[in-house]
Scaffold this active site. Structure first.
Site, PDB file in Angstrom:
ATOM      1  N   ASP A   1      44.294 -91.892  24.388  1.00 27.66           N
ATOM      2  CA  ASP A   1      44.852 -90.803  25.175  1.00 27.66           C
ATOM      3  C   ASP A   1      45.979 -91.265  26.098  1.00 27.66           C
ATOM      4  O   ASP A   1      46.217 -92.466  26.261  1.00 27.66           O
ATOM      5  CB  ASP A   1      43.744 -90.113  26.001  1.00 27.66           C
ATOM      6  CG  ASP A   1      42.848 -91.113  26.753  1.00 27.66           C
ATOM      7  OD1 ASP A   1      43.225 -92.296  26.860  1.00 27.66           O
ATOM      8  OD2 ASP A   1      41.779 -90.696  27.239  1.00 27.66           O
TER       9      ASP A   1
ATOM     10  N   ASP B   1      31.807 -86.800  33.443  1.00 21.66           N
ATOM     11  CA  ASP B   1      31.429 -85.494  32.893  1.00 21.66           C
ATOM     12  C   ASP B   1      31.135 -85.585  31.393  1.00 21.66           C
ATOM     13  O   ASP B   1      31.031 -84.568  30.713  1.00 21.66           O
ATOM     14  CB  ASP B   1      32.517 -84.445  33.181  1.00 21.66           C
ATOM     15  CG  ASP B   1      33.854 -84.800  32.536  1.00 21.66           C
ATOM     16  OD1 ASP B   1      33.947 -85.848  31.855  1.00 21.66           O
ATOM     17  OD2 ASP B   1      34.815 -84.015  32.706  1.00 21.66           O
TER      18      ASP B   1
ATOM     19  N   HIS C   1      33.082 -87.050  29.107  1.00 20.43           N
ATOM     20  CA  HIS C   1      34.218 -87.034  28.184  1.00 20.43           C
ATOM     21  C   HIS C   1      34.390 -88.376  27.480  1.00 20.43           C
ATOM     22  O   HIS C   1      34.085 -89.434  28.018  1.00 20.43           O
ATOM     23  CB  HIS C   1      35.515 -86.552  28.852  1.00 20.43           C
ATOM     24  CG  HIS C   1      36.128 -87.449  29.870  1.00 20.43           C
ATOM     25  ND1 HIS C   1      36.664 -86.975  31.046  1.00 20.43           N
ATOM     26  CD2 HIS C   1      36.329 -88.784  29.894  1.00 20.43           C
ATOM     27  CE1 HIS C   1      37.150 -87.985  31.737  1.00 20.43           C
ATOM     28  NE2 HIS C   1      36.953 -89.098  31.058  1.00 20.43           N
TER      29      HIS C   1
ATOM     30  N   GLU D   1      37.210 -82.984  27.566  1.00 22.07           N
ATOM     31  CA  GLU D   1      36.426 -82.441  28.666  1.00 22.07           C
ATOM     32  C   GLU D   1      35.346 -81.483  28.158  1.00 22.07           C
ATOM     33  O   GLU D   1      35.428 -81.013  27.015  1.00 22.07           O
ATOM     34  CB  GLU D   1      37.353 -81.702  29.633  1.00 22.07           C
ATOM     35  CG  GLU D   1      38.437 -82.584  30.254  1.00 22.07           C
ATOM     36  CD  GLU D   1      37.896 -83.536  31.323  1.00 22.07           C
ATOM     37  OE1 GLU D   1      36.767 -84.045  31.191  1.00 22.07           O
ATOM     38  OE2 GLU D   1      38.614 -83.776  32.305  1.00 22.07           O
TER      39      GLU D   1
END
Ligand code: GLP
Length: 241
Positions: A67, A136, A138, A143
């Site tokens: 990413d 979270d 990810h 997400e």
């Protein structure tokens, strides 16, 4: 899933680096999927030592990063381009033309997503994908969502991710709010996956990802359906398992 609980961050890094080194020795032209963040920093430092001592040669390796932030210049201190240059590319003998990071500043981000997946496919696919996990859940920057993403995609970062990543920026308002990331589908195509999890802060999400239901609300939970995942988790992160 092969879940290995190790003592601490150092041991996690050593075990992971040995798996990566073994992969490259076994197949010198390996395609590696690489991650950024604090989690893999130790691994990259050990791989740099292994390269220096002649234990492993990366000359034929290709890499694809997970990413990159959108709208942050590649030269910015906090871009993943800069992270990779500092921790990996300047330390190992990977040919620059064989390294790939999604372009978060592409004129057409949509085209960039499609062409990134195409480049991965043309390379023969990822042999070994390295992953960290966000608080979270990810992986990459996928997400929590109502469905699992498929190919490389543009995402809006969650408030919790912006908060977590603000530790690297002078000010929280400087953290980009969008990013380009391999999709969960892209990640799942890797032949082997190595997920590293370290630290008390990750204990709850580690439990959800590894032992909870498979749900797009926790992207990493999808890994439970992959046939070849090794999880290296330290005692602090693994205390709820
Ligand atoms: C970042 C990255 C992820 C990384 C995760 C955890 O936002 N996009 O690829 O795995 O968050 O980061 P850290 O290893 O610093 O905890």
């Amino acid at each position: 899933m092969d879940i290995r609980v190790v003592k601490d961050y150092e041991e996690m890094s050593r075990v992971a680096a040995e798996i990566i080194a073994r992969q490259v020795r076994h197949k010198p032209e390996s395609v590696l999927g690489l991650a950024t963040g604090s989690t893999p920093e130790g691994v990259y430092a050990i791989l740099a030592d292994k390269f220096k001592s002649g234990e492993v040669d990366f000359a034929k390796v290709s890499t694809f990063n997970l990413d990159e932030y959108c709208g942050l210049p590649e030269s910015d201190d906090q871009s993943y381009h800069t992270f990779m240059e500092n921790h990996v590319f300047s330390k190992l003998n990977i040919a620059p033309e064989n390294t790939h990071i999604p372009d978060g500043n592409a004129k057409s981000l949509e085209k960039e997503c499609a062409s990134y997946d195409q480049k991965i496919a043309e390379s023969g696919g990822v042999d070994l994908q390295i992953l960290g996990i966000g608080i979270d859940g990810h992986i990459g920057f996928n997400e929590p969502s109502s469905e699992f993403s498929d190919g490389t995609t543009i995402v809006h970062l969650d408030e919790s991710t912006i908060e977590a990543n603000s530790r690297f920026f002078i000010d929280k308002t400087l953290v980009p709010t969008t990013a380009i990331t391999m999709g969960v589908g892209t990640i799942m195509k890797a032949r082997q996956i190595l997920l590293m999890i370290s630290g008390e802060k990750k204990a709850e999400i580690a439990y959800k990802a590894l032992k909870g239901p498979v749900t797009p609300l926790v992207s990493a939970s999808k890994l439970q359906e992959h046939p070849n995942v090794t999880v290296i988790i330290d005692e602090a992160a693994g205390r709820l398992l």
